[in-house]
Motif scaffolding. Structure first.
Motif, short mmCIF file in Angstrom:
data_model
loop_
_atom_site.label_atom_id
_atom_site.label_comp_id
_atom_site.label_asym_id
_atom_site.label_seq_id
_atom_site.Cartn_x
_atom_site.Cartn_y
_atom_site.Cartn_z
N ASP A 152 -54.58 -56.08 -25.02
CA ASP A 152 -53.16 -55.75 -25.08
C ASP A 152 -52.97 -54.50 -25.94
OD1 ASP A 152 -50.50 -55.91 -24.55
OD2 ASP A 152 -50.11 -57.70 -25.74
N ILE A 153 -51.86 -53.85 -25.74
CA ILE A 153 -51.49 -52.69 -26.54
C ILE A 153 -50.04 -52.86 -26.97
CG2 ILE A 153 -51.08 -50.19 -26.53
CD1 ILE A 153 -53.29 -49.91 -24.51
N GLU A 154 -49.79 -52.65 -28.24
CA GLU A 154 -48.42 -52.70 -28.75
C GLU A 154 -48.08 -51.36 -29.36
OE1 GLU A 154 -45.66 -54.86 -32.15
OE2 GLU A 154 -47.48 -55.86 -31.45
N LEU A 155 -47.05 -50.74 -28.81
CA LEU A 155 -46.54 -49.48 -29.34
C LEU A 155 -45.11 -49.71 -29.78
CD1 LEU A 155 -47.83 -47.00 -26.59
CD2 LEU A 155 -48.98 -47.68 -28.70
N GLY A 156 -44.88 -49.70 -31.09
CA GLY A 156 -43.53 -49.91 -31.56
C GLY A 156 -42.61 -48.81 -31.06
N GLU A 157 -43.07 -47.58 -31.20
CA GLU A 157 -42.29 -46.45 -30.69
C GLU A 157 -43.24 -45.29 -30.42
OE1 GLU A 157 -38.77 -43.32 -32.03
OE2 GLU A 157 -39.40 -44.92 -33.38
N VAL A 158 -43.09 -44.72 -29.26
CA VAL A 158 -43.80 -43.49 -28.93
C VAL A 158 -42.76 -42.39 -28.78
CG1 VAL A 158 -45.23 -42.29 -27.25
CG2 VAL A 158 -45.72 -44.66 -27.82
N ALA A 159 -42.86 -41.39 -29.60
CA ALA A 159 -41.91 -40.28 -29.55
C ALA A 159 -42.64 -39.02 -29.10
CB ALA A 159 -41.27 -40.06 -30.91
N ILE A 160 -42.03 -38.28 -28.19
CA ILE A 160 -42.62 -37.04 -27.67
C ILE A 160 -41.61 -35.92 -27.92
CG2 ILE A 160 -43.54 -35.88 -25.65
CD1 ILE A 160 -44.14 -38.59 -24.44
N TYR A 161 -42.06 -34.90 -28.62
CA TYR A 161 -41.18 -33.79 -28.95
C TYR A 161 -41.77 -32.49 -28.42
CZ TYR A 161 -39.36 -37.22 -32.25
OH TYR A 161 -38.84 -38.35 -32.82
N GLY A 162 -41.01 -31.81 -27.52
CA GLY A 162 -41.45 -30.54 -26.99
C GLY A 162 -42.55 -30.69 -25.95
N GLY A 163 -43.13 -29.55 -25.56
CA GLY A 163 -44.24 -29.58 -24.62
C GLY A 163 -43.80 -29.61 -23.17
N GLN A 164 -44.79 -29.85 -22.29
CA GLN A 164 -44.51 -29.84 -20.86
C GLN A 164 -45.33 -30.90 -20.15
OE1 GLN A 164 -45.56 -25.80 -19.85
NE2 GLN A 164 -47.66 -26.34 -19.32
N PHE A 165 -44.85 -31.22 -18.95
CA PHE A 165 -45.42 -32.28 -18.14
C PHE A 165 -45.55 -31.73 -16.72
CE2 PHE A 165 -45.79 -36.97 -17.61
CZ PHE A 165 -45.86 -37.02 -16.24
#
Length: 644
Positions: A152-165
C-alpha cells in the motif's frame, strides 16, 4: 531540589543537542539508497538524485532532494519519464521503523513529466509490474496484474508547483502539453479515493480541475474503477461521471459540456470563424457516452447552440479517417444566422424605381473539409430556414464518402406540398459538381419561386419535376452553369402583372375602330394589381448555361387559351416570352372539348425579373383579322356563283 533542577537541565540540553546532532550522524546517502532500492523494487525504474540531499528529523523525518529524475520505460522517447527541480518528502517516524510506504507530504517543484505509449499501446505509467504476484490460479488470463494485499501507499498530500506535463501517443505521434501546474493530490491509501485539485495551463488558457478516482488499486490492476471529473475555464466547463475499464480502453459515463462562445473556442484553436453576432455563441451538450478503442458513441444526446436544439445519437470512428454515423432530430433549424449575408444590390437614387435588380452571390465556398471524414447520417427536422427558403417537416439521409456526398430527401414538406428527391455533390475538387432530381406535388408556386429565385409572378398550386446539374464555387457560378430539364403543371392560379383577357378585349376593340383602347392602356408594363387567372398552366423547360428554353407553354382559362414559348435567363435575371392568346369560341369554358379560338393576338413578355414589360402585337392581329375577312368575302362570292 537545586540538584534535581540541575539534572533536568542537563538532560534537556543533551536532548536538544541530540536532536541537532542526529542529522549529522544519520547517513543520508544510506537512507536515500534504501528509498531508491525500494522504488526500483516496486516499479522496476531507477530513481536518481544529482543535486543536494538534505535531512531534517523534527517534527517528522523530512528529506529534501534536488535535481531528481525517474527513468522511463524501455524503448521510451527519452531517458527519463520525469525530472524535477526539487522533491520534498515528509515521512512519519512510524514508516521508518515499519518498512511501510507512507508519506505525509510529497512536494514536487518544477517537474517535467512525460506520459507516453509505445507502438504497442503500452503506457509508461504502468509502474507496478515488478510487484505483481507470480502467475497463480488467481492471475487474470487477460494479462492484468494483482498487487499484494500487504502492499500500500499513503500520501497525505502531494503538491506540484510549476513545470510541465506532456502526453505522447507512440502509435500516432500526437502530442499534447500542459504547463504551469498547480496541483494537490490526496491519497490516504491505494484502496481509498484519490483526489486531485488545482489548475493547469493548456495553450495559454487556464483550466481548474477537480478529479476523483474511487480506487487507485483497481486502476493499477486494470480493473473497472469510477471517476468523476470537473473542468472549469473561461472557454468551457466540463462534467463527467462514469467508469473506466480495460486500462483506459473503455470509458463510459454521463457527460455535460457548456460554454459561452464557440467563436472564442475557435479563436483559441487558431481557427478563423467568420460569424454574425447572433451565431456561434452559447452552447451545451448532454449525453451518455462510451469511448472504446477508436470508437466514440453518444446516446441520448441533447445539444444546444444559440437558439438551435438537437437531439439524437451518434457514433464516431476516430481511426485514420474520421467516420460519423448518426440519427439526429434538429427541431426547427434556422440556418440564416450561420450563412453569409447575400450581396446587396447596387444602391439607387431615391428618384429611381423601388424595384431592385437581383444580384447573385459571388462569395466563394470552400468545401475541402468534406474530404476529412465519411458519414452516414439520418436527419429529421420540424422545419428549416435557409436564406428566404422555408421548409416544413422533413427527413433526409446524408451519405458522404471520399468527398462525394449523396443527399436523399426521404420526406419533404414545403410550401403546402410534398416531395422526394436526391442531391449529389462532388466536392473532390473545385469547381464543385451538383446533380439534383426532385418531384414536388401540391406546391404553392408563388412563395416557392419567390424564395428560391426571387420570381413572384406565378400564383397557384401544382407539381414540379426537375433533373438539373450545375458546377461552380458560388451561387453565381451555380446559376450560370445550370443545365437539365424542368416540368411544371399548375391549376387554379394566376399570372401577376397583367390581365391578358382584358388586354385582348381592348386589342379587339381597337381593331374594330375603337381608338379609346389606346388611351385605356393597350401597351402596359408590369402592374402588381393586375393578373391573368387560369385553370391550367403546363410546360417544360430545358436549361443550358443557366438559360431555360420553353416551347410548349399552355395556359387555359374559361375565356382564353394561351400558347407560346420563350426563355428565362437566370444569369441575366431576364425573361423573354412570346405568347399567342385567343378568346375561346365556346362559352363552356375549360370544361369544353372545343379548344378553337376566334380572335387571336400575340403577346410579348420581356424584361428583367424585377421589372417585366408586357405588350400586345396588334399589327400582327390586324393582319390575321384582314385575312379572315378576305376569306369570308371569297366564300360569299362562291355561294353567289353556284347558287349556294
Amino acid at each position: 531540589m537545586k540538584t534535581l533542577a540541575k539534572v533536568l537541565g542537563v538532560i534537556l540540553i543533551v536532548i536538544i543537542g541530540l536532536l541537532i546532532a542526529i542529522p549529522f550522524f544519520i547517513p543520508v546517502d544510506a537512507i536515500f539508497s534504501k528509498i531508491s532500492e525500494q522504488v526500483e523494487k516496486t516499479t522496476g525504474r531507477t530513481l536518481t538524485i544529482a543535486g543536494d540531499k538534505d535531512l531534517a528529523i523534527f517534527p517528522s523525518l523530512r528529506l529534501e532532494l534536488n535535481d531528481v529524475s525517474f527513468s522511463n520505460m524501455a524503448g521510451g522517447s527519452r531517458d527519463n519519464m520525469a525530472t524535477m527541480k526539487q522533491l520534498d518528502i515528509h515521512i512519519p517516524w512510524s514508516t521508518v521503523f515499519s518498512g511501510e510506504i507512507k508519506l505525509n507530504k510529497f512536494v514536487i517543484r518544477e517537474p517535467n513529466i512525460l506520459l507516453e505509449t509505445n507502438k504497442q499501446g503500452k503506457g509508461n505509467w504502468q509502474l507496478f509490474d515488478n510487484v505483481a504476484e507470480q502467475p497463480t490460479a488467481q492471475q487474470k488470463t487477460s494479462g492484468q496484474i494483482t498487487l499484494p494485499e500487504s502492499f500500500d501507499i499513503e500520501l497525505g498530500e502531494v503538491a506540484i508547483y510549476g513545470g510541465q506535463f506532456t502526453y505522447l501517443d507512440g502509435q500516432t505521434g500526437a502530442q499534447q502539453q500542459i504547463t504551469d501546474l498547480d496541483l494537490a493530490v490526496l491519497l490516504k491509501s491505494l484502496r481509498k479515493p484519490l483526489e486531485l485539485k488545482g489548475g493547469i495551463t493548456y495553450m495559454d488558457q487556464r483550466f481548474e480541475l477537480d478529479v476523483m478516482v474511487d480506487n487507485p488499486v483497481k486502476a493499477i490492476e486494470g480493473r473497472t474503477f469510477a471517476v468523476e471529473k470537473r473542468v472549469e475555464s473561461k472557454l468551457l466547463n466540463l462534467d463527467f461521471k462514469g467508469q473506466i475499464a480495460e486500462q483506459g480502453g473503455n470509458i463510459t459515463g454521463e457527460l455535460h459540456l457548456d460554454g459561452d462562445s464557440v467563436k472564442d473556442i475557435a479563436k483559441w484553436q487558431g481557427v478563423t470563424l467568420e460569424a454574425k453576432d447572433e451565431a456561434f455563441n452559447a452552447f451545451s451538450v448532454d449525453g451518455s457516452m462510451q469511448f472504446k478503442g477508436q470508437t466514440f458513441t453518444v446516446s441520448k444526446l441533447v445539444a444546444k447552440l444559440d437558439a438551435l436544439a438537437i437531439e439524437g445519437s451518434s457514433t464516431l470512428n476516430l481511426g485514420e479517417r474520421l467516420n460519423v454515423s448518426a440519427k439526429v432530430d434538429l427541431g426547427m433549424l434556422d440556418l440564416n444566422p450561420y450563412l453569409p449575408d447575400p450581396v446587396d444590390a447596387p444602391a439607387q437614387d431615391a428618384e429611381q424605381s423601388e424595384a431592385q435588380p437581383i444580384v447573385w452571390d459571388d462569395t466563394k465556398l470552400d468545401l475541402s473539409a468534406l474530404n476529412s471524414l465519411d458519414a452516414n447520417v439520418v436527419v429529421r427536422s420540424s422545419g428549416l430556414k435557409a436564406r428566404d427558403i422555408k421548409l416544413g417537416e422533413n427527413q433526409f439521409t446524408l451519405k458522404l464518402q471520399n468527398s462525394l456526398l449523396n443527399l436523399s430527401m426521404d420526406k419533404f414538406v414545403a410550401y403546402e406540398g410534398q416531395g422526394q428527391g436526391k442531391v449529389t455533390l462532388n466536392a473532390k475538387q473545385a469547381p464543385y459538381k451538383i446533380t439534383t432530381g426532385f418531384e414536388l406535388k401540391g406546391i404553392d408556386a408563388e412563395p416557392l419561386l419567390t424564395d428560391a429565385v426571387k420570381f413572384d409572378k406565378l400564383l397557384g398550386k401544382g407539381s414540379m419535376q426537375w433533373q438539373l446539374t450545375t458546377q461552380g464555387q458560388s451561387q453565381k457560378d451555380f446559376v450560370n452553369a445550370l443545365a437539365g430539364t424542368l416540368g411544371f403543371s399548375f391549376a387554379d392560379g394566376a399570372i401577376k402583372g397583367a390581365n391578358v383577357a382584358e388586354l385582348v378585349r381592348k386589342a379587339k376593340e381597337l381593331l374594330s375602330g375603337n381608338t379609346g383602347a389606346l388611351t385605356e392602356g393597350l401597351n402596359t408594363g408590369y402592374d402588381e394589381s393586375q393578373k391573368t387567372d387560369f385553370t391550367a398552366l403546363t410546360g417544360t423547360m430545358t436549361f443550358d448555361k443557366g438559360v431555360g428554353t420553353n416551347s410548349d407553354l399552355s395556359l387555359k382559362s374559361p375565356l382564353i387559351r394561351v400558347t407560346g414559348g420563350g426563355t428565362v435567363d437566370l444569369p441575366a435575371t431576364n425573361v423573354n416570352y412570346r405568347l399567342v392568346t385567343g378568346i375561346v369560341n365556346s362559352i363552356e369554358g375549360q370544361g369544353t372539348t372545343d379548344d378553337s379560338t376566334g380572335f387571336k393576338i400575340p403577346m410579348r413578355i420581356k424584361g428583367p425579373f424585377h421589372k417585366v414589360d408586357i405588350s400586345l402585337d396588334v399589327s400582327e392581329a390586324a393582319k390575321e383579322q384582314a385575312t379572315e375577312k378576305v376569306k369570308d368575302k371569297v366564300k360569299d362570292k362562291l355561294k353567289g356563283l353556284f347558287g349556294g
